[in-house]
Write an enzyme that holds these catalytic residues in place. Structure first.
Site, PDB file in Angstrom:
ATOM      1  N   ASP A  86      -1.055   9.111 -10.984  1.00 47.69           N
ATOM      2  CA  ASP A  86      -0.994   8.030 -11.981  1.00 47.69           C
ATOM      3  C   ASP A  86       0.447   7.646 -12.281  1.00 47.69           C
ATOM      4  O   ASP A  86       0.773   6.475 -12.482  1.00 47.69           O
ATOM      5  CB  ASP A  86      -1.702   8.460 -13.256  1.00 47.69           C
ATOM      6  CG  ASP A  86      -3.204   8.540 -13.081  1.00 47.69           C
ATOM      7  OD1 ASP A  86      -3.876   9.120 -13.965  1.00 47.69           O
ATOM      8  OD2 ASP A  86      -3.713   8.025 -12.058  1.00 47.69           O
TER       9      ASP A  86
ATOM     10  N   ASP B 217       0.856  -1.184   0.000  1.00 52.99           N
ATOM     11  CA  ASP B 217       0.000   0.000   0.000  1.00 52.99           C
ATOM     12  C   ASP B 217       0.899   1.244   0.000  1.00 52.99           C
ATOM     13  O   ASP B 217       1.856   1.341   0.777  1.00 52.99           O
ATOM     14  CB  ASP B 217      -0.909  -0.001   1.229  1.00 52.99           C
ATOM     15  CG  ASP B 217      -1.945   1.102   1.156  1.00 52.99           C
ATOM     16  OD1 ASP B 217      -2.967   0.886   0.506  1.00 52.99           O
ATOM     17  OD2 ASP B 217      -1.703   2.178   1.739  1.00 52.99           O
TER      18      ASP B 217
ATOM     19  N   ASN C 236      -2.077  12.869  -4.431  1.00 57.02           N
ATOM     20  CA  ASN C 236      -3.072  13.301  -5.423  1.00 57.02           C
ATOM     21  C   ASN C 236      -3.536  14.722  -5.144  1.00 57.02           C
ATOM     22  O   ASN C 236      -3.656  15.553  -6.059  1.00 57.02           O
ATOM     23  CB  ASN C 236      -4.274  12.359  -5.398  1.00 57.02           C
ATOM     24  CG  ASN C 236      -4.097  11.178  -6.335  1.00 57.02           C
ATOM     25  OD1 ASN C 236      -3.328  11.256  -7.286  1.00 57.02           O
ATOM     26  ND2 ASN C 236      -4.784  10.094  -6.050  1.00 57.02           N
TER      27      ASN C 236
ATOM     28  N   HIS D  85      -3.802  14.422  -9.998  1.00 62.13           N
ATOM     29  CA  HIS D  85      -4.029  13.017 -10.315  1.00 62.13           C
ATOM     30  C   HIS D  85      -3.053  12.505 -11.359  1.00 62.13           C
ATOM     31  O   HIS D  85      -2.759  11.307 -11.405  1.00 62.13           O
ATOM     32  CB  HIS D  85      -5.464  12.808 -10.798  1.00 62.13           C
ATOM     33  CG  HIS D  85      -6.482  12.943  -9.715  1.00 62.13           C
ATOM     34  ND1 HIS D  85      -6.733  11.947  -8.808  1.00 62.13           N
ATOM     35  CD2 HIS D  85      -7.286  14.001  -9.364  1.00 62.13           C
ATOM     36  CE1 HIS D  85      -7.665  12.345  -7.958  1.00 62.13           C
ATOM     37  NE2 HIS D  85      -8.022  13.592  -8.258  1.00 62.13           N
TER      38      HIS D  85
ATOM     39  N   ASP E 188      -4.606   2.263  -4.761  1.00 64.92           N
ATOM     40  CA  ASP E 188      -3.167   2.326  -4.506  1.00 64.92           C
ATOM     41  C   ASP E 188      -2.699   1.064  -3.794  1.00 64.92           C
ATOM     42  O   ASP E 188      -1.736   1.092  -3.035  1.00 64.92           O
ATOM     43  CB  ASP E 188      -2.833   3.564  -3.677  1.00 64.92           C
ATOM     44  CG  ASP E 188      -3.517   3.528  -2.309  1.00 64.92           C
ATOM     45  OD1 ASP E 188      -2.984   4.148  -1.372  1.00 64.92           O
ATOM     46  OD2 ASP E 188      -4.559   2.872  -2.188  1.00 64.92           O
TER      47      ASP E 188
END
Length: 734
Positions: free
Chosen positions: A607, A590, A598, A603, A633
Site C-alpha cells: 500500500d 504498471d 506484497n 500488504h 498496481d
C-alpha cells in the site's frame, strides 16, 4: 512550410490529385480504345465528398488539386492544353455547385442526419449542375442548336450525371459515415466473400451474351447492401459500374442482343442499367440506415427515461388495466420502505381507509374519460405509518401496441406540505406551538412584503429574533443583493403559485444553503392576502452530496482519480481531440513484480508503494492531464498537450525515469521499478482501441525485461485494429 503546418491538407490534396487523374485516365483511355463516347465520368463525383467536408473558404486547395489531376491526365494523353483547361474548369464548377448545394442545406453531416434528405438535395443539385456544365461544354464544341450540339450534350450529360450519382454518393458516404459505421458486423472476410459473389455474378452475366440475364445482378447486390450497409453499396456499385462499362465498351455482354444496336445505343443501355441498379440499391441502404438511426434514438430515449425514472426521488409507475405494475421505480424503497417486487401487484390495502373510496373513483374516472388527474392521499409505509403522496396520473396508449391503455403514475412525498397546510387551518396559538419547534424558518409575509410572523428557529440561522423582523419588509431584512434574487419567486407566489427553490446566503460569516417553499395565503373568498415561507437549511445535505461525488471519483488509497472518473473523462477528451485536430497520448504504468513486494514485505508495504507511486504521478502530470489508478498496481496517464512525436517520447521517457521510487521498509529500502506502455495517436480513435494499443505496448515493454517503456505512434491513416509494428528502443511506429 505549408506541409509542416498542415500535413493533413497536403495529403488530402495529393490523394485527390491522384484520384481525379487516375479516374480521368481510365475513362478517356477506355473510350478511345473502343472508339466510343465516355459512358461513365467519375471524376466530378469523386470530388463531392472531400468538398462537402470543407467550407468554401478552405475548398480552394482541393479544387486546384482536382483540376491539376484532370489536366495532367489530359496532357499525358496529348490533348490540346487550352481545351483541357476549359474542360477542367467546367468539371471543377460542376463538383463545386453540387457540394455547395449540399453544404448549404446540411452544414454538418453526422449520425443524426437523415441521408435520404441528403440524397434528395444531391440528386437535384446534380441534375442542375450537370445540365449547366455540359451545356457549356457542348456550346464550346458546336454551334447551337445544331444536331451535333444536342448529340454531344446528350452524351456528356448522361455520362456526367450517372457518374455524379455513383461517384458522388460513394465519396459523400465514405467521408461522412466512415467504414467502421458502414459495416455493422465488423468482419472484412464476409465483405470480401459477398463482393466476390457480386463480381463473379456480374462478370458471368456479361459473359453470357446469348441470354439477357441482367436481373441476376440484383440479388447479390441487394444481399451485399443488406449485410454490409453503405460499405456494400459503395464497393458493390463500383464493381457493377466498372464491369458494365468495360464489357459494353469492349462489345461484350447482353446489350448485343438488341438488333442493329450501335455502340452509342449500347452505351446508353449500359448507363440506364447502372443508373437503375444504383436507384434500386441506394434507397435500400438509406432506408436501413434510417431504420438503424431511429432504433438508436428509441433506445437512447428509453435509456434516458429509465435513467431518470430509476434515479428520481419521485415514485414512477406504469399501471396496466388489471392494476398490475408494469414498472415501479426503485425510489419506492426510500419513499415507502417497500421493495419493488412487493409493489408490482395491486395493493389497495396500503391506501388509508379514509381515502380508498375517493381514489377508486378518481381511477375509474381517469380510465373512463382519459386525460390527466392529480390526487393527494395517504399510503402506508412498511413500518406502519402513513405518508402523504401527491400523485399525477395520465392515461396513455400502451407502448406494447396491444390496443390497451396504461396509467403513467408519478407520486411524491408531500407529507410535510400537507402537515403545514393543516396546521395553517388551525388557530394561531397552535400554529406557533408547532412552527416554533420545526427545524426550519417559517414566516408569513403580507402583500406589502412585510413580515407578520416568524418562528423562533430563525434565531439559530441568522441570529435575529422574530421581534426584530416583524413589521419590516423583506428587502430591509434580507438586504438588497439577496432580495433581488428572491424577488422573482415572490412575484410567482403572489400570483398564486406554490414555489419551491434553493438559494444560498451568508449569515454569521458562514455561507449557508437553503431550500425555500413559498405557499400563497388566501382568504375564505380565494383572494390573495400574502404568503407563507418555509425555509430549511440544507448546507449539510449539499456538503454530503459533494463529498459523495468526490468519493465516487477518487481512489481512497492513492488520492488519484479512479477508473469510473477515467472512463468518463477519456470519451470527452477524445471527442475534443477529434474536434480540434489534436493528438492524444495514453500511457499505462504498471509496477514491476508488485506481487513479490506484497508477498515479501506484506500488504502494508504494498500500500505504501502504491501511495508513493500515486503521489509521484500527481506531481509529474501537468494541468489538464488525467492521471488515475484503474487497477491493483496499474495506473494511467491521459494527455492532449503533446503536439508531436518527439514531445510524446520525451514525456513518456521522463515519466518512466522519474517514477523510480524507493520505499523505506525497516532498516532498508524497496526499490520500485515501472513498465510503461504508451500510445500517441493523431486522428479519430475509440477509447477501447486506444486502451488496447497502450496495453499492447505495455506487453512489449514487459516482454523486453520490464523496467522500460514502449511508445506506439499511430497515424491518421491507420485502421483501428492496428498494423504490424516496427520496433526500436523505447519506441514503436504503427
Amino acid at each position: 512550410m505549408f506541409f509542416r503546418h498542415y500535413p493533413e491538407r497536403v495529403w488530402q490534396c495529393i490523394a485527390l490529385f491522384a484520384l481525379t487523374g487516375g479516374l480521368a485516365l481510365y475513362s478517356i483511355m477506355l473510350a478511345r480504345a473502343t472508339h466510343s463516347p465516355t459512358s461513365l465520368w467519375l471524376v466530378n463525383g469523386a470530388m463531392v465528398g472531400p468538398l462537402v467536408r470543407k467550407p468554401l473558404s478552405q475548398a480552394r486547395p482541393l479544387l486546384i488539386s482536382g483540376f491539376l489531376g484532370f489536366l495532367a491526365a489530359k496532357q499525358l494523353l496529348g490533348d490540346p492544353f487550352v481545351a483541357s483547361v476549359l474542360l477542367g474548369l467546367c468539371n471543377m464548377l460542376e463538383a463545386l455547385l453540387v457540394s455547395v448545394a449540399i453544404r448549404s442545406r446540411f452544414p454538418k453531416i453526422n449520425s443524426h442526419t437523415r441521408f435520404m434528405n441528403v440524397a434528395r438535395v444531391g440528386l437535384i443539385s446534380a441534375l442542375v449542375a450537370c445540365g449547366a456544365c455540359t451545356f457549356g461544354v457542348a456550346s464550346a464544341q458546336h454551334f447551337w442548336p445544331t444536331l451535333a450540339f444536342w448529340e454531344t450534350f446528350n452524351s456528356l450529360f448522361r455520362s456526367h450525371f450517372l457518374g455524379m450519382v455513383i461517384a458522388g454518393s460513394t465519396s459523400l458516404i465514405v467521408v461522412t459515415k466512415g467504414w467502421q459505421l458502414s459495416e455493422p458486423f465488423g468482419r472484412p472476410w464476409r465483405l470480401m466473400r459477398d463482393l466476390s459473389l457480386l463480381a463473379l455474378t456480374t462478370a458471368a452475366v456479361f459473359c453470357m451474351s446469348r441470354f439477357p440475364l441482367l436481373f441476376m445482378v440484383y440479388p447479390p447486390l441487394l444481399l451485399l447492401v443488406f449485410r454490409h450497409r453503405f460499405a456494400g453499396l459503395v464497393i458493390g456499385m463500383a464493381i457493377v459500374a466498372l464491369i458494365t462499362t468495360a464489357a459494353t465498351m469492349l462489345d461484350i455482354g447482353p446489350f448485343n442482343l438488341v438488333h442493329d444496336a450501335t455502340p452509342q445505343l449500347r452505351i446508353v443501355m449500359a448507363q440506364v442499367f447502372i443508373g437503375v441498379s444504383c436507384l434500386v440499391a441506394l434507397p435500400v441502404a438509406l432506408a436501413l440506415a434510417e431504420h438503424e438511426r431511429l432504433q438508436a434514438r428509441v433506445r437512447e430515449s428509453e435509456l434516458r427515461y429509465r435513467m431518470l425514472a430509476d434515479n428520481s426521488g419521485d415514485l414512477v409507475m406504469r399501471i396496466r388495466p388489471n392494476g398490475d405494475r408494469q414498472y415501479v421505480s426503485p425510489s419506492i424503497r426510500e419513499l415507502l420502505g417497500w421493495e419493488v417486487s412487493e409493489f408490482t401487484k395491486p395493493r389497495q390495502d396500503l391506501i388509508h381507509p379514509d381515502d380508498r373510496e375517493r381514489i377508486a373513483d378518481v381511477v375509474a374516472t381517469l380510465r373512463a374519460e382519459g386525460g390527466t388527474v392529480t390526487a393527494t392521499y395517504r399510503l402506508q409505509h412498511k413500518e406502519g405509518h402513513y405518508v402523504w403522496i401527491e400523485a399525477f396520473a395520465r392515461l396513455v396508449a400502451s407502448p406494447d401496441n396491444d390496443g390497451t391503455t396504461e396509467i403513467i403514475y408519478t407520486g411524491r412525498d408531500v407529507t410535510q406540505r400537507v402537515l403545514v397546510e393543516q396546521a395553517l387551518q388551525e388557530s394561531q396559538a397552535q400554529l406557533r406551538t408547532i412552527a416554533d419547534n420545526v427545524p426550519a424558518v417559517i414566516a408569513r409575509v403580507d402583500m406589502s412584503e412585510r413580515y407578520t410572523y416568524v418562528n423562533r428557529f430563525v434565531e439559530q440561522v441568522s441570529g435575529e429574533t422574530p421581534a426584530q423582523m416583524i413589521g419590516k419588509t423583506m428587502r430591509e431584512v434580507r438586504g438588497e443583493l439577496l432580495y433581488e434574487r428572491l424577488k422573482t419567486y415572490l412575484k410567482r407566489a403572489y400570483a398564486g403559485e406554490s414555489v419551491m427553490f434553493e438559494y444560498e446566503a451568508t449569515y454569521r460569516g458562514r455561507l449557508l444553503q437553503f431550500q425555500a417553499h413559498y405557499v400563497p395565503d388566501r382568504d375564505a373568498e380565494g383572494r390573495m392576502r400574502g404568503l407563507y415561507a418555509l425555509t430549511t437549511e440544507i448546507t449539510h445535505i449539499k456538503n454530503v452530496e459533494r463529498e459523495l461525488l468526490r468519493l465516487a471519483h477518487q481512489d481512497s488509497l492513492t488520492g488519484l482519480s479512479n477508473r469510473r472518473y477515467f472512463n468518463e473523462r477519456i470519451s470527452s477528451v477524445l471527442r475534443q481531440c477529434v474536434q480540434f485536430g489534436k493528438p492524444v497520448l495514453l500511457a499505462l504504468v504498471d509496477i514491476d513484480n508488485f506481487k513479490s513486494i506484497n508477498d515479501s514485505h506484506g500488504h502494508a508495504t504494498g500500500d505504501m508503494v502504491l501511495s508513493q507511486v500515486g503521489q509521484s504521478l500527481q506531481r509529474l502530470v501537468r494541468e489538464g492531464e488525467v492521471v488515475a489508478r484503474i487497477g491493483g498496481d496499474e495506473f494511467v496517464v491521459l494527455s492532449d498537450n503533446l503536439a508531436n512525436e518527439g514531445s510524446a517520447d520525451a514525456f513518456v521517457h521522463s515519466l518512466w525515469e522519474r517514477l523510480h521510487v524507493a520505499v523505506a521498509v525497516g532498516t532498508g529500502n524497496v526499490d520500485v521499478c515501472m513498465s510503461i506502455g504508451a500510445v500517441w495517436c493523431k486522428g479519430a480513435v475509440s477509447d477501447d482501441v486506444l486502451m488496447k494499443l497502450a496495453d499492447e505496448a505495455l506487453y512489449v515493454a514487459k516482454a523486453a525485461g520490464r523496467d522500460t517503456y514502449r511508445l506506439l505512434i499511430r497515424s491518421l491513416q491507420d485502421s483501428e485494429s492496428g498494423a504490424q509494428a516496427a520496433s526500436r528502443p523505447g519506441h514503436l511506429q504503427i
